[in-house]
Write a protein that holds these residues in place. Structure first.
Motif, short mmCIF file in Angstrom:
data_model
loop_
_atom_site.label_atom_id
_atom_site.label_comp_id
_atom_site.label_asym_id
_atom_site.label_seq_id
_atom_site.Cartn_x
_atom_site.Cartn_y
_atom_site.Cartn_z
N LEU A 106 46.09 57.22 60.74
CA LEU A 106 45.53 58.09 61.12
C LEU A 106 45.45 58.38 62.60
CD1 LEU A 106 43.80 61.03 60.76
CD2 LEU A 106 41.97 59.46 59.99
N LEU A 107 45.06 57.13 62.88
CA LEU A 107 44.88 56.96 64.73
C LEU A 107 46.11 57.08 65.28
CD1 LEU A 107 42.34 53.64 64.35
CD2 LEU A 107 41.73 56.20 64.69
N GLY A 108 47.13 56.50 64.82
CA GLY A 108 48.43 56.66 65.33
C GLY A 108 48.90 58.30 65.47
N ARG A 109 48.67 58.97 64.39
CA ARG A 109 48.91 60.50 64.63
C ARG A 109 48.06 61.17 65.33
NH1 ARG A 109 49.37 59.67 58.99
NH2 ARG A 109 47.49 60.58 58.44
N MET A 110 46.82 60.46 65.77
CA MET A 110 46.00 61.12 66.76
C MET A 110 46.48 60.69 68.09
SD MET A 110 42.21 60.68 64.93
CE MET A 110 41.50 61.62 66.32
N GLY A 111 47.58 59.88 68.19
CA GLY A 111 48.21 59.69 69.76
C GLY A 111 47.47 58.50 70.07
N LEU A 112 47.03 57.54 69.46
CA LEU A 112 46.27 56.28 69.89
C LEU A 112 47.24 55.21 69.50
CD1 LEU A 112 42.85 57.57 68.66
CD2 LEU A 112 43.41 56.89 71.16
N SER A 113 47.35 54.21 70.41
CA SER A 113 48.25 53.12 70.24
C SER A 113 47.51 52.05 69.27
CB SER A 113 48.36 52.28 71.52
OG SER A 113 49.30 51.22 71.20
N THR A 148 48.75 49.11 65.84
CA THR A 148 49.66 48.73 65.06
C THR A 148 49.19 48.71 63.63
OG1 THR A 148 50.18 46.80 66.81
CG2 THR A 148 50.81 46.38 64.35
N VAL A 149 50.00 49.19 62.80
CA VAL A 149 49.50 49.32 61.44
C VAL A 149 49.77 48.00 60.75
CG1 VAL A 149 50.15 50.59 59.12
CG2 VAL A 149 50.19 52.04 61.34
N ASP A 150 48.96 47.08 60.33
CA ASP A 150 48.97 45.85 59.85
C ASP A 150 47.89 45.49 58.91
OD1 ASP A 150 46.92 45.51 61.70
OD2 ASP A 150 47.64 43.98 62.81
N GLY A 151 46.98 46.44 58.81
CA GLY A 151 45.82 46.32 57.97
C GLY A 151 44.76 45.51 58.16
N ALA A 152 44.81 44.95 59.62
CA ALA A 152 43.82 43.99 60.03
C ALA A 152 42.84 44.73 61.29
CB ALA A 152 44.47 42.85 60.66
N ILE A 153 41.64 44.58 61.25
CA ILE A 153 40.87 44.98 62.09
C ILE A 153 40.85 44.18 63.39
CG2 ILE A 153 38.60 46.13 62.95
CD1 ILE A 153 38.61 47.03 59.81
N GLY A 154 41.44 44.44 64.60
CA GLY A 154 41.06 43.43 65.60
C GLY A 154 40.60 44.58 66.91
N PRO A 155 40.92 44.04 67.95
CA PRO A 155 40.46 44.72 69.23
C PRO A 155 41.18 45.87 69.37
CG PRO A 155 40.44 42.45 69.85
CD PRO A 155 41.09 42.63 68.46
N GLU A 156 42.39 46.20 68.93
CA GLU A 156 43.23 47.31 69.17
C GLU A 156 42.66 48.37 68.26
OE1 GLU A 156 47.85 47.79 69.69
OE2 GLU A 156 47.21 47.58 67.61
N THR A 157 42.67 47.93 67.01
CA THR A 157 41.91 49.06 66.04
C THR A 157 40.74 49.51 66.21
OG1 THR A 157 43.62 48.14 64.43
CG2 THR A 157 41.79 49.22 63.71
N ALA A 158 40.01 48.48 66.65
CA ALA A 158 38.70 48.91 66.86
C ALA A 158 38.25 49.96 68.02
CB ALA A 158 37.66 47.66 66.95
N ALA A 159 39.11 49.45 69.11
CA ALA A 159 39.08 50.44 70.47
C ALA A 159 39.71 51.98 70.08
CB ALA A 159 39.67 49.66 71.67
N ALA A 160 40.70 51.89 69.33
CA ALA A 160 41.39 53.02 68.90
C ALA A 160 40.21 54.08 68.05
CB ALA A 160 42.79 52.99 68.36
N ALA A 161 39.69 53.35 67.09
CA ALA A 161 38.84 53.92 66.44
C ALA A 161 37.59 54.73 67.10
CB ALA A 161 38.11 53.24 65.27
N ARG A 162 37.18 54.05 68.01
CA ARG A 162 36.15 54.31 68.86
C ARG A 162 36.50 55.31 69.69
NH1 ARG A 162 35.11 48.81 69.61
NH2 ARG A 162 36.05 48.87 71.58
N ALA A 163 37.93 55.39 70.33
CA ALA A 163 38.23 56.49 71.06
C ALA A 163 38.76 57.79 70.17
CB ALA A 163 39.78 56.29 71.69
#
Length: 207
Positions: free
Chosen positions: A111-118, A120-135
């Protein structure tokens, strides 16, 4: 216990209540389950509840609500690092993580990827996913939680499309919304719920 920990345990207790009691449905990929905890999970954790030297169905049947909630908090909230996600997203992602494991995070990442955010779809919550979710929450503060819930509902329906034995989890015998759909919609604003007519039209091809 801090206020945030209290909130997480409250969410876990709510999930336990939704999961219900002991079930051993041959069509359920998780196998024998009690309060949302599978026998496989209990064995993996080595929880010999009756103290007889092994972990079996008897242990699963004896699992208490409090023990199940503690397992959820430790293994489906803390270990996957759900605390790194924005607060409004946590309840639905937590609920789905109990239900579907890391697929809950992959769904969010797509979902975040479709919103234009960078991300990785890996099922793990790291800094990248957390930052994308906040954005994403900053971009769409009034819609992100609903969007995730809708994605979740679509995931369950698509899974049932592909695997007919699972359709009973998405549709009741009387043709109405089943547990999976109702569970997803618990985290979606009522205006985005499927009407009964919409739901019946969506699953009409199931026969």
């Amino acid at each position: 216990m801090s206020d945030s920990e209290t909130d997480v345990f409250r969410l876990a207790e709510e999930i336990v209540a939704r999961e219900g009691g002991f079930v051993n449905d041959p069509d359920d990929p998780g196998g024998a389950t009690n309060r949302g905890v599978t026998l496989g999970t209990l064995r993996g954790l080595g929880r010999d509840i009756d103290g007889d030297g092994d972990v079996d169905i008897t242990d699963l049947r004896r699992l208490s609500r409090a023990q199940a909630a503690a397992i959820f908090v430790e293994h489906y909230y803390r270990r996957p690092n759900l605390a790194a996600l924005p607060g409004p997203l946590q309840p639905s992602v937590f609920d789905m993580y109990v239900n579907a494991g890391a697929q809950a995070v992959r769904l969010l990442q797509r979902l975040l990827g479709r919103m234009g955010l960078s991300v990785t779809v890996d099922g793990a919550i790291g800094p990248e996913t957390a930052a994308a979710a906040r954005a994403a929450l900053a971009q769409a503060p009034d819609h992100l939680v609903d969007a995730y819930g809708i994605e979740r509902r679509s995931y369950y329906l698509s899974l049932a499309d592909r695997r007919p034995p699972l359709r009973k989890f998405a549709r009741r015998r009387d043709g109405g919304k089943g547990g999976w759909v109702l569970r997803a919609e618990r985290f979606i604003a009522p205006r985005y719920h499927m009407t009964e007519a919409e739901f019946r039209a969506r699953v009409a091809a199931w026969g």
